[in-house]
Design a protein around this motif. Structure first.
Motif, PDB file in Angstrom:
ATOM      1  N   UNK A 338       0.826  -1.201   0.000  1.00  0.00           N
ATOM      2  CA  UNK A 338       0.000   0.000   0.000  1.00  0.00           C
ATOM      3  C   UNK A 338       0.864   1.257   0.000  1.00  0.00           C
ATOM      4  N   UNK A 339       1.919   1.244   0.820  1.00  0.00           N
ATOM      5  CA  UNK A 339       2.801   2.410   0.895  1.00  0.00           C
ATOM      6  C   UNK A 339       3.516   2.643  -0.433  1.00  0.00           C
ATOM      7  N   UNK A 340       4.016   1.584  -1.056  1.00  0.00           N
ATOM      8  CA  UNK A 340       4.735   1.732  -2.326  1.00  0.00           C
ATOM      9  C   UNK A 340       3.812   2.229  -3.423  1.00  0.00           C
ATOM     10  N   UNK A 341       2.573   1.758  -3.429  1.00  0.00           N
ATOM     11  CA  UNK A 341       1.608   2.209  -4.435  1.00  0.00           C
ATOM     12  C   UNK A 341       1.266   3.685  -4.279  1.00  0.00           C
ATOM     13  N   UNK A 342       1.437   4.224  -3.056  1.00  0.00           N
ATOM     14  CA  UNK A 342       1.097   5.621  -2.802  1.00  0.00           C
ATOM     15  C   UNK A 342       2.324   6.533  -2.782  1.00  0.00           C
ATOM     16  N   UNK A 343       3.467   6.001  -3.249  1.00  0.00           N
ATOM     17  CA  UNK A 343       4.625   6.862  -3.432  1.00  0.00           C
ATOM     18  C   UNK A 343       5.823   6.613  -2.532  1.00  0.00           C
ATOM     19  N   UNK A 344       5.744   5.691  -1.583  1.00  0.00           N
ATOM     20  CA  UNK A 344       6.884   5.398  -0.722  1.00  0.00           C
ATOM     21  C   UNK A 344       7.996   4.720  -1.526  1.00  0.00           C
ATOM     22  N   UNK A 345       9.213   4.780  -0.997  1.00  0.00           N
ATOM     23  CA  UNK A 345      10.348   4.103  -1.629  1.00  0.00           C
ATOM     24  C   UNK A 345      10.932   3.070  -0.676  1.00  0.00           C
ATOM     25  N   UNK A 346      11.270   1.934  -1.220  1.00  0.00           N
ATOM     26  CA  UNK A 346      11.839   0.835  -0.446  1.00  0.00           C
ATOM     27  C   UNK A 346      13.358   0.921  -0.493  1.00  0.00           C
ATOM     28  N   UNK A 347      13.998   0.986   0.688  1.00  0.00           N
ATOM     29  CA  UNK A 347      15.453   1.060   0.741  1.00  0.00           C
ATOM     30  C   UNK A 347      16.096  -0.287   1.033  1.00  0.00           C
ATOM     31  N   UNK A 370      11.022   5.062   2.937  1.00  0.00           N
ATOM     32  CA  UNK A 370      11.067   6.525   3.042  1.00  0.00           C
ATOM     33  C   UNK A 370      10.005   7.109   2.110  1.00  0.00           C
ATOM     34  N   UNK A 371       9.893   8.436   2.151  1.00  0.00           N
ATOM     35  CA  UNK A 371       8.875   9.151   1.367  1.00  0.00           C
ATOM     36  C   UNK A 371       7.468   8.674   1.722  1.00  0.00           C
ATOM     37  N   UNK A 372       7.253   8.447   2.991  1.00  0.00           N
ATOM     38  CA  UNK A 372       5.936   8.008   3.456  1.00  0.00           C
ATOM     39  C   UNK A 372       5.128   9.208   3.932  1.00  0.00           C
ATOM     40  N   UNK A 373       3.814   9.027   4.041  1.00  0.00           N
ATOM     41  CA  UNK A 373       2.950  10.069   4.584  1.00  0.00           C
ATOM     42  C   UNK A 373       1.716   9.412   5.194  1.00  0.00           C
ATOM     43  N   UNK A 374       0.843  10.222   5.761  1.00  0.00           N
ATOM     44  CA  UNK A 374      -0.279   9.695   6.525  1.00  0.00           C
ATOM     45  C   UNK A 374      -1.460   9.238   5.665  1.00  0.00           C
ATOM     46  N   UNK A 375      -1.309   9.251   4.364  1.00  0.00           N
ATOM     47  CA  UNK A 375      -2.311   8.597   3.529  1.00  0.00           C
ATOM     48  C   UNK A 375      -2.147   7.075   3.562  1.00  0.00           C
ATOM     49  N   UNK A 376      -0.991   6.640   3.990  1.00  0.00           N
ATOM     50  CA  UNK A 376      -0.625   5.224   3.909  1.00  0.00           C
ATOM     51  C   UNK A 376      -1.027   4.476   5.172  1.00  0.00           C
ATOM     52  N   UNK A 387       8.949  -3.378   9.969  1.00  0.00           N
ATOM     53  CA  UNK A 387       9.037  -2.280   9.006  1.00  0.00           C
ATOM     54  C   UNK A 387       9.285  -0.972   9.747  1.00  0.00           C
ATOM     55  N   UNK A 388      10.227  -0.163   9.217  1.00  0.00           N
ATOM     56  CA  UNK A 388      10.454   1.173   9.756  1.00  0.00           C
ATOM     57  C   UNK A 388      10.182   2.192   8.658  1.00  0.00           C
TER      58      UNK A 388
END
Length: 479
Positions: A338-347, A370-376, A387-388
């Motif tokens: 869900x986070x990746x679909x909404x713009x997060x990046x996996x490090x 990273x690049x996470x936000x509260x839509x996720x 997960x961090x």
């Protein structure tokens, strides 16, 4: 394979039905055969505890303290056996299992001392011919419902104060991880507690747990687990005005200030985000970092995370064991997706490890986003997985607002070298415990519990003992 029994009215007995407890590191390995207690078994245990209460509650605090100290010694003698069993059924590294047993021993020792410190009050009155005395007495039979992630430690948090106060108990260990908890109870009971004082009935929540909640002879209920389950328990227990303590879910935030001690912040966040594969109610679920040091912090976190060794908990080189069950692993993957679909990046991480040693267990690689936000979902729900997610913020005011933007309020973390800043942040964070420059909010002599939907009541410290005691006012006329 260990065969587990129920303890009812001083007798260890088998159940009509049993089930297998599986090793999450090797799903083909049966760790224990456990009894599937029924509602009828729970009723028997409650009746036994109810009969035993009068005599046990009237014993002197010094007698109760002596038994608790002896129980702690016996548990310590069996620490290797208990630790190995705990690792086999939960997957956590053996070093962490032994640490859990050691803390449980300390809890029993602590409440052995606190048992003798249940003081009363001599209250001033308006009349020379009247005296008022306030005493505290045990509430009655206590039902203790324990989760799977810390089945021994969290049981000790409940059992220690309950016995010290003079309550008798009926314990329902997690049906998913009942072995180490039940054998811990065996060790405690071997100290010589009178029959019926301690009872343990493994079984389903819908049978054993519900009987503890609904039986009017259970005066006090202490539950650790999911928030939705806690709400259900509170609703059902209200019918009898049962005293209830609830330690529920969390969604802990860490705020890393621009003056944070970088190495301390990195190691602290990595440890608290990934320990026990993030399956801890006070795990760091969200990190908010000031932009000035974000790059250095993120690089350090990724480096430390990729060095963690995932494997069987019995391997001394293992840092992280498997996840406890497949459903939790799938939930973790869904939150990441869900986070990746909404713009997060996996490090790093985000998948199962490869290799023959990982084929039969619920293993997962610790993950940094990273690049996470509260839509996720991962920023708003309790993942309960390794997960961090790291979010860069522009100011401390923004960090505090986001950290408090949750229905939970169990724990929070702050990293800064500025004492004034630490105090202000700790005061403004909406959580029952705040850790500053350290990765744990628990302290045996301090209260543990949550704000908002993270629970009701407190465990540990003398405050936990209070929850098993009732006040009584005795007013005396002088004649």
């Amino acid at each position: 394979m260990k065969t587990i029994q129920m303890l009812i009215d001083g007798e260890w007995r088998s159940a009509k039905s049993t089930y297998n407890v599986i090793n999450p590191a090797n799903t083909e390995e049966v760790v224990a055969k456990a009894p599937l207690g029924t509602r009828s078994d729970a009723q028997e245990a409650i009746e036994a505890a109810y009969r035993a209460f009068s005599a046990w509650s009237q014993k002197s605090p010094y007698e109760r303290a002596k038994l608790l100290r002896k129980a702690a010694a016996i548990v310590m003698e069996r620490i290797e056996e208990l630790g190995r069993l705990l690792t086999l059924e939960t997957g956590k590294p053996l070093k962490d299992s032994l640490k859990e047993i050691e803390f449980a021993v300390r809890v029993l020792q602590y409440y052995a001392e606190e048992a003798t410190r249940v003081f009363g009050e001599w209250v001033p009155t308006i009349s020379q011919s009247v005296r008022s005395i306030v005493i505290r007495q045990p509430v009655g039979v206590a039902g203790l419902i324990v989760p799977w992630n810390f089945p021994v430690d969290l049981l000790a948090w409940k059992l220690g104060p309950a016995l010290a106060a003079g309550c008798t108990v009926v314990i329902k260990p997690s049906s998913e991880a009942p072995a180490a908890a039940t054998e811990f109870v065996r060790a405690v009971n071997d100290a010589g507690f009178p029959r019926g004082v301690i009872n343990v009935v493994p079984g389903k929540a819908s049978e054993v747990g519900l009987e503890l909640v609904e039986n009017p002879k259970v005066a006090k209920l202490s539950f650790t687990g999911e928030t939705e389950t806690g709400k259900y328990i509170l609703e059902r227990a209200a019918k009898h005005l049962k005293r209830v303590s609830l330690e529920l879910g969390g969604n802990a935030a860490a705020i890393v200030c621009d003056d944070a001690p970088l190495e301390v912040a990195i190691s602290g966040c990595v440890r608290r985000a990934f320990s026990h594969m993030g399956q801890i109610c006070i795990s760091i679920n969200r990190v908010y970092i000031l932009k000035e040091i974000a790059k250095s912090f993120i690089e350090g976190v990724v480096e430390a995370t990729t060095k963690l060794k995932v494997g069987n908990g019995l391997n001394p080189e293992t840092d992280l064991g498997p996840m406890f069950r497949e459903e939790l692993r799938q939930k973790t993957k869904e939150h990441i997706r869900d986070a990746l679909e909404k713009g997060a990046r996996l490090l790093c991480g985000g998948k199962e490890p490869e290799g023959e040693e990982y084929e039969k267990g619920f293993f997962f690689i610790p993950t940094v986003l990273i690049d996470v936000d509260h839509r996720m979902r991962i920023m708003r729900e309790e993942t309960f997985g390794p997960v961090m997610p790291i979010m860069v913020v522009q100011s401390l005011d923004e960090a505090i607002k986001l950290a408090n933007d949750t229905r939970y309020g169990l724990a929070a973390y702050v990293f800064t070298k500025d004492l004034s800043k630490a105090i202000i942040l700790a005061e403004r964070l909406e959580a029952g415990g705040v850790a500053v420059n350290i990765n744990d909010v628990t302290e045996l002599q301090a209260p543990f519990g949550g704000w908002k939907q993270s629970g009701i009541g407190r465990e540990l410290s003398r405050h936990a003992l209070d929850s098993y005691l009732e006040y009584k006012h005795i007013r005396i006329g002088i004649i």
